[in-house]
Write a protein that holds these residues in place. Structure first.
Motif, PDB file in Angstrom:
ATOM      1  N   HIS A 257     -32.432  -0.920  25.185  1.00  0.00           N
ATOM      2  CA  HIS A 257     -31.047  -0.741  24.968  1.00  0.00           C
ATOM      3  C   HIS A 257     -30.287  -1.434  25.940  1.00  0.00           C
ATOM      4  O   HIS A 257     -29.227  -2.224  25.522  1.00  0.00           O
ATOM      5  CB  HIS A 257     -30.716   0.589  24.509  1.00  0.00           C
ATOM      6  CG  HIS A 257     -31.358   1.209  23.321  1.00  0.00           C
ATOM      7  ND1 HIS A 257     -31.143   2.433  22.879  1.00  0.00           N
ATOM      8  CD2 HIS A 257     -32.268   0.455  22.372  1.00  0.00           C
ATOM      9  CE1 HIS A 257     -31.994   2.848  21.898  1.00  0.00           C
ATOM     10  NE2 HIS A 257     -32.503   1.780  21.589  1.00  0.00           N
ATOM     11  N   GLY A 258     -30.542  -1.235  27.127  1.00  0.00           N
ATOM     12  CA  GLY A 258     -29.715  -1.902  28.181  1.00  0.00           C
ATOM     13  C   GLY A 258     -29.775  -3.106  28.257  1.00  0.00           C
ATOM     14  O   GLY A 258     -28.876  -3.871  28.683  1.00  0.00           O
ATOM     15  N   ALA A 259     -30.940  -3.790  27.677  1.00  0.00           N
ATOM     16  CA  ALA A 259     -31.084  -5.207  27.661  1.00  0.00           C
ATOM     17  C   ALA A 259     -30.404  -5.945  26.664  1.00  0.00           C
ATOM     18  O   ALA A 259     -30.257  -7.217  26.538  1.00  0.00           O
ATOM     19  CB  ALA A 259     -32.523  -5.827  27.692  1.00  0.00           C
ATOM     20  N   ALA A 260     -30.079  -5.300  25.784  1.00  0.00           N
ATOM     21  CA  ALA A 260     -29.502  -5.926  24.680  1.00  0.00           C
ATOM     22  C   ALA A 260     -28.244  -6.832  24.792  1.00  0.00           C
ATOM     23  O   ALA A 260     -28.124  -7.956  24.142  1.00  0.00           O
ATOM     24  CB  ALA A 260     -28.859  -4.637  23.457  1.00  0.00           C
ATOM     25  N   PRO A 261     -27.220  -6.484  25.454  1.00  0.00           N
ATOM     26  CA  PRO A 261     -26.085  -7.535  25.697  1.00  0.00           C
ATOM     27  C   PRO A 261     -26.451  -8.962  26.061  1.00  0.00           C
ATOM     28  O   PRO A 261     -25.978  -9.945  25.894  1.00  0.00           O
ATOM     29  CB  PRO A 261     -25.007  -6.772  26.635  1.00  0.00           C
ATOM     30  CG  PRO A 261     -25.388  -5.229  26.467  1.00  0.00           C
ATOM     31  CD  PRO A 261     -26.915  -5.211  26.169  1.00  0.00           C
ATOM     32  N   ARG A 262     -27.609  -8.948  27.067  1.00  0.00           N
ATOM     33  CA  ARG A 262     -27.981  -9.940  27.821  1.00  0.00           C
ATOM     34  C   ARG A 262     -29.153 -10.785  27.008  1.00  0.00           C
ATOM     35  O   ARG A 262     -29.312 -11.761  26.761  1.00  0.00           O
ATOM     36  CB  ARG A 262     -28.507  -9.819  29.235  1.00  0.00           C
ATOM     37  CG  ARG A 262     -27.455  -9.367  30.089  1.00  0.00           C
ATOM     38  CD  ARG A 262     -28.081  -9.064  31.456  1.00  0.00           C
ATOM     39  NE  ARG A 262     -29.043  -8.135  31.518  1.00  0.00           N
ATOM     40  CZ  ARG A 262     -30.305  -8.130  31.346  1.00  0.00           C
ATOM     41  NH1 ARG A 262     -30.827  -9.377  31.584  1.00  0.00           N
ATOM     42  NH2 ARG A 262     -31.250  -7.202  31.588  1.00  0.00           N
ATOM     43  N   LEU A 263     -30.134 -10.037  26.422  1.00  0.00           N
ATOM     44  CA  LEU A 263     -31.376 -10.413  25.645  1.00  0.00           C
ATOM     45  C   LEU A 263     -31.578  -9.613  24.286  1.00  0.00           C
ATOM     46  O   LEU A 263     -32.464  -8.925  23.943  1.00  0.00           O
ATOM     47  CB  LEU A 263     -32.518 -10.104  26.453  1.00  0.00           C
ATOM     48  CG  LEU A 263     -32.352 -10.910  27.937  1.00  0.00           C
ATOM     49  CD1 LEU A 263     -33.730 -10.052  28.832  1.00  0.00           C
ATOM     50  CD2 LEU A 263     -32.707 -12.112  27.844  1.00  0.00           C
ATOM     51  N   PRO A 264     -30.629 -10.301  23.202  1.00  0.00           N
ATOM     52  CA  PRO A 264     -30.607  -9.369  22.151  1.00  0.00           C
ATOM     53  C   PRO A 264     -31.959  -9.542  21.434  1.00  0.00           C
ATOM     54  O   PRO A 264     -32.183  -8.391  20.700  1.00  0.00           O
ATOM     55  CB  PRO A 264     -29.666 -10.042  21.351  1.00  0.00           C
ATOM     56  CG  PRO A 264     -29.287 -11.396  22.010  1.00  0.00           C
ATOM     57  CD  PRO A 264     -29.560 -11.328  23.398  1.00  0.00           C
ATOM     58  N   ASP A 265     -32.582 -10.756  21.362  1.00  0.00           N
ATOM     59  CA  ASP A 265     -33.664 -10.601  20.496  1.00  0.00           C
ATOM     60  C   ASP A 265     -34.669  -9.930  21.190  1.00  0.00           C
ATOM     61  O   ASP A 265     -35.703  -9.213  20.422  1.00  0.00           O
ATOM     62  CB  ASP A 265     -34.183 -12.123  20.307  1.00  0.00           C
ATOM     63  CG  ASP A 265     -33.139 -12.946  19.429  1.00  0.00           C
ATOM     64  OD1 ASP A 265     -32.538 -12.653  18.560  1.00  0.00           O
ATOM     65  OD2 ASP A 265     -33.151 -14.326  19.575  1.00  0.00           O
ATOM     66  N   LEU A 266     -35.158 -10.109  22.399  1.00  0.00           N
ATOM     67  CA  LEU A 266     -36.008  -9.528  23.297  1.00  0.00           C
ATOM     68  C   LEU A 266     -35.893  -7.863  22.993  1.00  0.00           C
ATOM     69  O   LEU A 266     -36.897  -7.045  22.670  1.00  0.00           O
ATOM     70  CB  LEU A 266     -36.242  -9.703  24.619  1.00  0.00           C
ATOM     71  CG  LEU A 266     -37.044  -8.991  25.496  1.00  0.00           C
ATOM     72  CD1 LEU A 266     -38.572  -9.155  25.050  1.00  0.00           C
ATOM     73  CD2 LEU A 266     -36.995  -9.354  27.036  1.00  0.00           C
TER      74      LEU A 266
END
Length: 492
Positions: free
Chosen positions: A94-103
Motif C-alpha cells: 500500500h505504501g508503494a502505491a503512489p510511486r509504483l501503482p502497477d507493482l
C-alpha cells in the motif's frame, strides 16, 4: 489426465531447509530469511499440491523438511511473527502505491492471498498441512538428520544420533516414521547405507555424478538393500544449474533488485549484464508467458530423456529432478506457477509422475552399486565442508563431537542439561555454517553462530563436570533458542 501408456517415470524431489534462526534478528539474516521463504515458497508450493490433490492428482512430489525447519514452522513465536510479517507485506504494498501503482497492485493481491491462506490453513503450523497432504497420498514426506549436518564428516555415533533425533522428531510431528531421507547436501561416505538401514531408512538421494551419471534406475547401495536415487543433472540443470536455468530469463522477476523504500522487487531480469538501475519494470503478463514457454520446454526435455533411456535400457526408466524448495517462489518468483504447469502437463505428455516410494514400488531398480565419497557441492566432493577455507570448522566440529560423547551419562531419567548440550552440539554441526563461509554468503554470521553454539557445548560440559547444575540451568534459560525439537541425549 492421460490414460496412455507412460513413456517413463519422473520424480520431483524438493528439500526445504533454512539454518536454525533462534530469533536472531532480521535482514539480512535471522527471521527475515524464514518469513520470506515461508511466504514466497512454502505457502504457494503446498497450495499448488493441495489444489491439484483436490482434482485427483496423487504422488505429485517427494518433499523433505529438515527437522530444524519443521520446528520453526510449528513454533508459536514464529507463527505470530509470520502473521505480522504478512501484514507488513500488505502495508508495504500500500505504501508503494503512489510511486509504483502497477507493482503495488500486484503485491497487494499476492499479500492478501498469502494472508488468507495462512489464516485458514497454517495458523497451527506446518505439521497439520503436511500430514493432511501425506495422508491424502498427494506427496511423500522425507526425513533426515536433525540439523542438516554434513554427515560424512561426523563420527558414526554422532551421525546415528543426529539421524535418530531427526527421524524421531518427524515421527512425532507427522505421525509416521519416514522411510526415505534427503541426505543433507547429498553427502555420502562409503558405509553410510548400513547406518540408514539400522535406522529403518530404505531410500536416500545422491547427486548424479556419484552414480557416474547413470541415474535411470534406483540402485541398492554398498551391499545393502537401501536404495540410492541419483539426481539427473541433464534434467535438473535445465531448471537451475551453477551457470544457467529458467529463472535467469529476462522476463522473470529479478531477485536482487529492490525498491528500497518498500523492500519490494520492481524489476525484471532484463539481462544478465544490465545494472539494477537500468532494469525494466516487472511485467506479470510477460512473466506468465515465460512460465508457459519454459514449462512446455521442460516437459519436452523430460519426455525426450525418458524415451532415450527406455531405448537404451530396453525397459521403462526413471528421471529424478531435485531442488531446494526455496527456489520455487523465494529465489524464483514464478517458480510455483511453473511447478503447477509442469505437474499438470507431464501426465498429458505420457510421463508418469510419482514419488521416490512410488518409483521403488514400481520396480524401477537396477543392480547394486558401490558409491564413492560425494556430495552435490562444488566439485561434487567434500571441499565445501572440509576445504582450506573452513579448516577451522573441521577442527571445531571434531572438538564438539568429542565433548558431546564425553558428556553422555548412563541412566533412565531424562537430563535437561545434557539434552540442551546435545541440542547445541547438533546446531554447531550444521552444514550451513561451512557452506556460508565457503561461498562467502553471510560468512561472519555463520562463524559467529557456529562458534557460539560450540562455546555453549563446552560451557555446559564444564558445568556438568563441576557439578554446577543450578548454574547450568540458569545459563540455558538465558539463551534465546528454545528447544528446536525432541532432543533426547539418551539416544547417544
Amino acid at each position: 489426465m492421460s490414460q496412455r501408456e507412460p513413456v517413463g517415470t519422473f520424480c520431483l524431489v524438493l528439500h526445504s531447509h533454512l539454518p536454525w534462526l533462534a530469533h536472531h534478528g532480521r535482514w539480512p539474516v535471522g527471521e527475515e530469511w524464514l518469513y520470506q521463504a515461508w511466504a514466497h515458497a512454502y505457502l504457494p508450493v503446498l497450495d499448488v499440491v493441495e489444489r491439484l490433490a483436490a482434482e485427483g492428482f496423487r504422488d505429485q512430489l517427494t518433499l523433505g523438511v529438515t527437522p530444524v525447519l519443521a520446528a520453526q514452522l510449528d513454533d508459536p513465536h514464529c507463527l505470530r511473527g509470520m502473521h505480522d510479517w504478512l501484514g507488513g507485506w500488505l502495508l508495504r504494498a500500500h505504501g508503494a502505491a503512489p510511486r509504483l501503482p502497477d507493482l503495488a497492485t500486484h503485491e497487494h493481491r499476492a499479500a492478501t492471498a498469502a494472508l488468507a491462506l495462512f489464516e485458514s490453513r497454517w495458523r497451527h503450523g506446518a505439521s497439520p498441512v503436511l500430514r493432511r497432504l501425506a495422508d491424502a497420498g498427494a506427496l511423500e514426506l522425507l526425513g533426515g538428520p536433525a540439523t542438516h549436518p554434513f554427515a560424512p564428516l561426523l563420527l558414526p555415533e554422532v551421525r546415528a544420533f543426529a539421524l535418530e533425533t531427526g527421524l524421531a522428531d518427524t515421527t512425532i510431528r507427522l505421525g509416521s516414521r519416514p522411510a526415505g531421507i534427503w541426505a543433507p547436501e547429498c553427502g555420502y561416505a562409503p558405509g553410510m547405507e548400513h547406518g540408514y538401514a539400522a535406522a529403518g531408512v530404505r531410500r536416500f538421494l545422491v547427486d548424479g555424478p556419484a552414480l557416474h551419471g547413470d541415474t535411470a534406475l534406483a540402485r541398492p547401495a554398498g551391499g545393502s538393500d537401501v536404495l540410492a536415487f541419483g539426481r539427473d543433472l541433464e534434467v535438473t540443470y535445465r531448471v537451475w544449474s551453477p551457470r544457467s536455468g529458467y529463472p535467469g530469463d529476462r522476463d522473470y522477476r529479478d531477485f536482487h533488485t529492490f525498491d528500497h523504500p518498500s523492500g519490494l522487487k520492481p524489476a525484471r531480469v532484463t539481462g544478465r549484464s544490465v545494472a539494477p538501475e537500468d532494469k525494466q519494470p516487472y511485467d506479470p503478463a510477460r512473466a506468465a508467458a515465460a512460465v508457459a514457454r519454459d514449462a512446455a520446454d521442460f516437459v519436452s526435455v523430460v519426455r525426450e530423456r525418458l524415451l532415450n533411456l527406455r531405448e537404451r535400457l530396453g525397459r521403462p526408466a526413471l528421471t529424478v529432478a531435485a531442488f531446494d524448495t526455496e527456489l520455487f517462489g523465494h529465489w524464483w518468483h514464478e517458480g510455483p506457477a511453473w511447478l503447477e504447469a509442469v505437474l499438470r502437463a507431464l501426465p498429458e505428455a505420457g510421463v508418469r509422475v510419482t514419488t521416490l516410494r512410488g518409483a521403488a514400488d514400481a520396480g524401477l531398480v537396477g543392480g547394486p552399486v558401490e558409491l564413492p565419497p560425494s556430495s552435490w557441492g562444488s566439485g561434487k566432493d567434500w571441499r565445501v565442508w572440509a576445504g582450506d577455507q573452513v579448516a577451522d570448522f573441521v577442527g571445531l566440529n571434531e572438538q564438539v563431537q568429542k565433548t558431546l560423547l564425553g558428556s553422555v551419562a548412563p541412566g533412565l531419567a531424562r537430563d535437561p542439561v545434557r539434552d540442551a548440550l546435545a541440542q547445541e552440539a547438533l546446531l554447531a554441526l550444521s552444514s550451513d555454517w561451512a557452506f556460508m563461509v565457503s561461498k562467502d554468503s553471510a560468512a561472519d554470521y555463520a562463524r559467529s553462530r557456529a562458534y557460539a553454539h560450540a562455546g555453549r557445548v563446552e560451557e555446559l560440559a564444564g558445568l556438568l563436570t563441576d557439578g554446577s547444575r543450578t548454574e547450568a540451568a540458569r545459563r540455558i534459560a538465558s539463551w534465546p533458542a528454545r528447544p528446536f525439537g525432541h532432543v533426547d541425549a539418551r539416544a547417544l
